[in-house]
Design a protein around this motif. Structure first.
Motif, PDB file in Angstrom:
ATOM      1  N   VAL A 182       0.841  -1.204   0.000  1.00 54.82           N
ATOM      2  CA  VAL A 182       0.000   0.000   0.000  1.00 54.82           C
ATOM      3  C   VAL A 182       0.873   1.251   0.000  1.00 54.82           C
ATOM      4  O   VAL A 182       2.020   1.241   0.468  1.00 54.82           O
ATOM      5  N   LYS A 183       0.297   2.329  -0.522  1.00 53.00           N
ATOM      6  CA  LYS A 183       0.996   3.611  -0.585  1.00 53.00           C
ATOM      7  C   LYS A 183       0.185   4.682   0.130  1.00 53.00           C
ATOM      8  O   LYS A 183      -0.995   4.494   0.425  1.00 53.00           O
ATOM      9  N   THR A 184       0.838   5.784   0.403  1.00 45.29           N
ATOM     10  CA  THR A 184       0.124   6.931   0.962  1.00 45.29           C
ATOM     11  C   THR A 184      -0.823   7.481  -0.097  1.00 45.29           C
ATOM     12  O   THR A 184      -0.747   7.130  -1.277  1.00 45.29           O
ATOM     13  N   GLN A 185      -1.690   8.380   0.310  1.00 44.57           N
ATOM     14  CA  GLN A 185      -2.749   8.847  -0.589  1.00 44.57           C
ATOM     15  C   GLN A 185      -2.256   9.804  -1.665  1.00 44.57           C
ATOM     16  O   GLN A 185      -2.859   9.925  -2.725  1.00 44.57           O
ATOM     17  N   GLY A 186      -1.143  10.496  -1.432  1.00 45.45           N
ATOM     18  CA  GLY A 186      -0.666  11.445  -2.427  1.00 45.45           C
ATOM     19  C   GLY A 186      -1.631  12.600  -2.615  1.00 45.45           C
ATOM     20  O   GLY A 186      -2.418  12.930  -1.726  1.00 45.45           O
ATOM     21  N   GLY A 187      -1.601  13.204  -3.791  1.00 44.55           N
ATOM     22  CA  GLY A 187      -2.505  14.322  -4.083  1.00 44.55           C
ATOM     23  C   GLY A 187      -1.756  15.501  -4.656  1.00 44.55           C
ATOM     24  O   GLY A 187      -0.734  15.344  -5.336  1.00 44.55           O
ATOM     25  N   PRO A 193       2.228   9.399  -4.461  1.00 46.91           N
ATOM     26  CA  PRO A 193       2.136   8.502  -3.298  1.00 46.91           C
ATOM     27  C   PRO A 193       3.474   7.813  -3.056  1.00 46.91           C
ATOM     28  O   PRO A 193       4.227   7.535  -3.997  1.00 46.91           O
ATOM     29  N   CYS A 223       4.246   2.721   2.029  1.00 45.14           N
ATOM     30  CA  CYS A 223       4.167   2.803   3.494  1.00 45.14           C
ATOM     31  C   CYS A 223       5.167   1.883   4.175  1.00 45.14           C
ATOM     32  O   CYS A 223       5.716   2.228   5.227  1.00 45.14           O
ATOM     33  N   GLU A 272      -1.325   4.899   6.033  1.00 43.96           N
ATOM     34  CA  GLU A 272      -1.509   5.275   4.628  1.00 43.96           C
ATOM     35  C   GLU A 272      -1.967   6.727   4.481  1.00 43.96           C
ATOM     36  O   GLU A 272      -1.890   7.295   3.388  1.00 43.96           O
ATOM     37  N   LYS A 273      -2.419   7.331   5.581  1.00 43.54           N
ATOM     38  CA  LYS A 273      -2.818   8.734   5.545  1.00 43.54           C
ATOM     39  C   LYS A 273      -1.659   9.670   5.901  1.00 43.54           C
ATOM     40  O   LYS A 273      -1.816  10.882   5.870  1.00 43.54           O
ATOM     41  N   THR A 323       1.970  11.625   5.502  1.00 43.71           N
ATOM     42  CA  THR A 323       2.787  12.165   4.415  1.00 43.71           C
ATOM     43  C   THR A 323       4.153  11.475   4.451  1.00 43.71           C
ATOM     44  O   THR A 323       4.462  10.711   5.373  1.00 43.71           O
TER      45      THR A 323
END
Length: 705
Positions: A509-514, A548, A551, A589-590, A592
């Motif tokens: 899994v990865k962080t959410q990015g944006g 992203p 994690c 995952e939330k 940064t």
């Protein structure tokens, strides 16, 4: 040209290398005993102490590390090393403790306190592993900066060379695009393929004449000869030479670079404003305020466990000399770090377009090649190679001392002092040879540096508790170190090689990015177009896509980089710290990228204390008489002469409660002592210097903005 160098530059490098060997031969005449080899007879004055501390702290690989991270991340990247600014005032106390303990190696500390040769041996083996990481980082950093300065002319490229350069240029273009907009399907496939090659170190902006293995063998051979001959004093003298070279070379790139970009105004015009921020203000930064605090805390803790503490602090003739050497050398280093960081910003401005590089570790070498004329190029290359040698020397002397006194002597007792000194010299050669391995296991200097600091936090916490907590027990340290090595040494480095783990979807899994607004200051165009009312007003002047990040693994790459439909796997270090939080139902995952870094540093700094305190209360206390003698010696000031010092220590052993009146918390297991007026003045005086240095750094970054 000789391997890409002007004959004058090549001659300068050879001359310096010969001079280093001559120093080793000259110093060897005064090495007659183990104390001469390991501690220079405990007779170093303030000048040699300053250069020993400064040279050891100002290892030229710092130029590679700082310029690399600033080039990649902006000025926030300075904190991976610059956080030691906030640690330097504590040297007012630590150097006194290491001098007063009156031992030869750090492993002797565990024998003196617990009468545990087993624990001393475990510490020695642990520290040898840390030293191999440190020396491996040095080998890799020195190679990268040297290879970037000794390069082929494009006319001499073969087909494989041209393909690598072409792939690098494509990778660099895609890296720029993905910060501005999402990649298309075709671009994403190309990115995955090229990013995997880059992670393996197979993309370069240039082709070097140097090959890693021959370079490591020849370079380590020079270090081995002069350190095997002269020991710590040889390292201290070459520290003096390289310290002056490092100072000169740290300064010379700055005016040449500023001239190339049009002065400080041109630098600010060429480099995005957020790159000048010391503390990250966007989700794109890896270094926010909490991250900096976490790195500083863990770095302070791990410093207590460094194997060369006894070599540096213990070699001074008295307490004030030990303080002066470490503090003056430490603060001087901070100014050098500012120069290195500024060069990283110059790299951002200069190494663009056709001069771009894929590996930030090459920033310093490429910048030197772009800016330095003939002659200065040779001095720079000499300074970088020689600048790393003394730090290698100090580490090797400390490691050989640990091995000889705390491992070899246990296995082979009763030999002559000359025999043990010879074993120490042979150990240096073996250590340097083994240190080549980590240089091949890691692809980046920053990764090794981070691993070394975090992993060493365990014995840093152990030494801190040895000095201050009477209830600490040897079994608690031994139990904790087994857990630490397995879960924070073996697991993080092995999980990426186990397919059942590195391909498990829940671990990919990865962080959410944006996206994030990049803050800056309004210029005349912003005012004219209505985005601001006055020049210099803070505004959000651009949007950056925050990709992203994984994690639990350092990277996520395709198993087959050439197949865009290939499955992916985790690569690099497995982040145990983040996974523990995940098991505790904390949504990592939330986080940064900065949040994940903060998690690692805080966890690694605090967990060793928790383990040892819990296990100590679960095990039997150690001999109280031995503890009394240990703590009274630690509180006995160093006398003006060795003869008087022996008398003072004898008095303390005869009256173990001689200094109980100085305890800050009487009647407890904590051995903190009351501060004297000298302590208050010295400690807070150092913090005043910290404030001055920060003010100077702020001024440097804002001139011309």
């Amino acid at each position: 040209m000789v391997w890409g160098l002007h004959p004058l530059d090549a001659g300068i490098v050879i001359t310096f290398l010969i001079a280093i060997l001559a120093i080793g031969v000259w110093v060897a005449r005064s090495v007659k005993h183990e104390a001469d080899f390991f501690l220079s007879g405990r007779k170093m004055g303030k000048t040699l102490q300053f250069f020993l501390s400064f040279g050891n702290a100002t290892d030229s690989n710092g130029a590679v590390q700082i310029s690399s991270e600033v080039f990649r991340q902006g000025m926030g990247g300075i904190w991976l090393n610059f956080q030691a600014l906030f640690i330097t005032p504590f040297f007012w106390f630590t150097q006194v403790w290491f001098r007063r303990i009156r031992l030869v190696t750090m492993a002797d500390l565990f024998v003196d306190r617990f009468n545990s040769k087993a624990l001393a041996t475990v510490y020695s083996l642990f520290s040898i592993l840390i030293a191999l990481l440190t020396l491996g980082a040095g080998n890799l950093g020195t190679y990268k900066v040297s290879s970037a300065m000794i390069v082929k002319d494009p006319a001499a490229y073969n087909e494989a060379d041209r393909l690598m350069i072409q792939q690098f240029q494509e990778y660099n273009q895609l890296k720029s695009i993905r910060t501005q907009r999402p990649l298309t399907v075709v671009e994403a496939a190309a990115w995955d393929r090229l990013d995997a090659l880059n992670a393996q170190g197979k993309l370069q902006a240039f082709i070097s004449y140097l090959s890693p293995l021959p370079f490591y063998l020849v370079y380590s051979g020079f270090v081995a000869i002069y350190i095997m001959l002269g020991g710590l004093k040889a390292a201290a003298i070459t520290d003096t030479i390289q310290g002056l070279l490092i100072l000169a070379m740290s300064i010379v790139l700055i005016p040449l670079g500023l001239n190339a970009v049009g002065g400080v105004h041109g630098l600010h015009a060429s480099v995005p404003a957020f790159k000048f921020y010391l503390v990250g203000t966007s989700a794109a930064s890896d270094y926010n305020l909490l991250t900096i605090i976490a790195i500083t805390f863990t770095s302070l803790i791990q410093i207590f466990g460094l194997m060369h503490n006894m070599s540096i602090g213990g070699s001074a003739k008295d307490e004030d000399t030990a303080r002066f050497g470490m503090i003056s050398g430490g603060f001087t280093k901070r100014f050098v770090l500012m120069g290195w960081a500024f060069c990283g910003l110059l790299g951002v401005a200069i190494l663009t377009g056709s001069k771009s590089i894929a590996d930030p570790d090459h920033a310093w070498g490429n910048l030197s090649r772009e800016l330095l004329p003939t002659g200065l190029m040779g001095i720079m290359l000499s300074g970088l190679m020689l600048g790393h040698m003394p730090a290698v020397g100090v580490a090797c002397v400390a490691v050989s001392g640990l091995f000889t006194r705390n491992v070899y002597r246990v296995l082979v007792p009763g030999q002559s002092e000359k025999h043990y000194t010879r074993v120490s010299q042979i150990a240096i050669g073996a250590i340097l040879l083994l240190s080549i391995l980590p240089a091949f296991l890691f692809t980046g200097v920053i990764a090794i540096l981070s691993e070394q600091i975090a992993f060493n936090a365990y014995f840093g916490a152990a030494v801190f508790l040895v000095f201050f907590w009477r209830r600490l027990t040897a079994p608690s340290i031994l139990i904790g170190v087994v857990i630490w090595v397995v879960f924070f040494g073996i697991v993080p480095l092995s999980f990426s090689h186990i397919s059942a783990i590195n391909q498990k979807q829940s671990l990919l899994v990865k962080t959410q990015g944006g996206t994030t607004q990049v803050e800056g200051e309004a210029n005349a165009t912003d005012v004219a177009e209505g985005r601001a009312t006055q020049i210099g007003q803070p505004i959000s002047n651009s949007v950056r896509i925050v990709a992203p990040v994984p994690c639990f693994f350092e990277r996520i790459i395709r198993i087959d980089p050439s197949d865009p439909n290939s499955a992916v796997r985790g690569d690099g270090r497995f982040q145990v710290e983040a996974y523990v939080l995940h098991l505790l139902r904390i949504p990592v995952e939330k986080f940064t990228s900065a949040g994940l870094k903060t998690t690692r540093w805080l966890f690694d700094g605090l967990f060793p204390f928790i383990m040892m305190i819990v296990f100590s209360w679960m095990t039997r206390p150690d001999d109280s008489d031995r503890a009394d003698r240990f703590y009274v010696k630690l509180k006995t000031p160093i006398a003006p002469t060795p003869e008087l010092d022996v008398i003072e220590v004898r008095k303390s052993f005869e009256d173990p409660h001689r200094f109980d009146c100085e305890k800050l918390l009487p009647g407890t297991n904590w051995e903190f002592t009351k501060w004297t007026t000298k302590d208050f003045v010295g400690f807070f005086g150092c913090w005043a210097i910290v404030g001055i240095i920060l003010a100077i750094l702020w001024l440097i970054l804002n001139v011309g903005a």
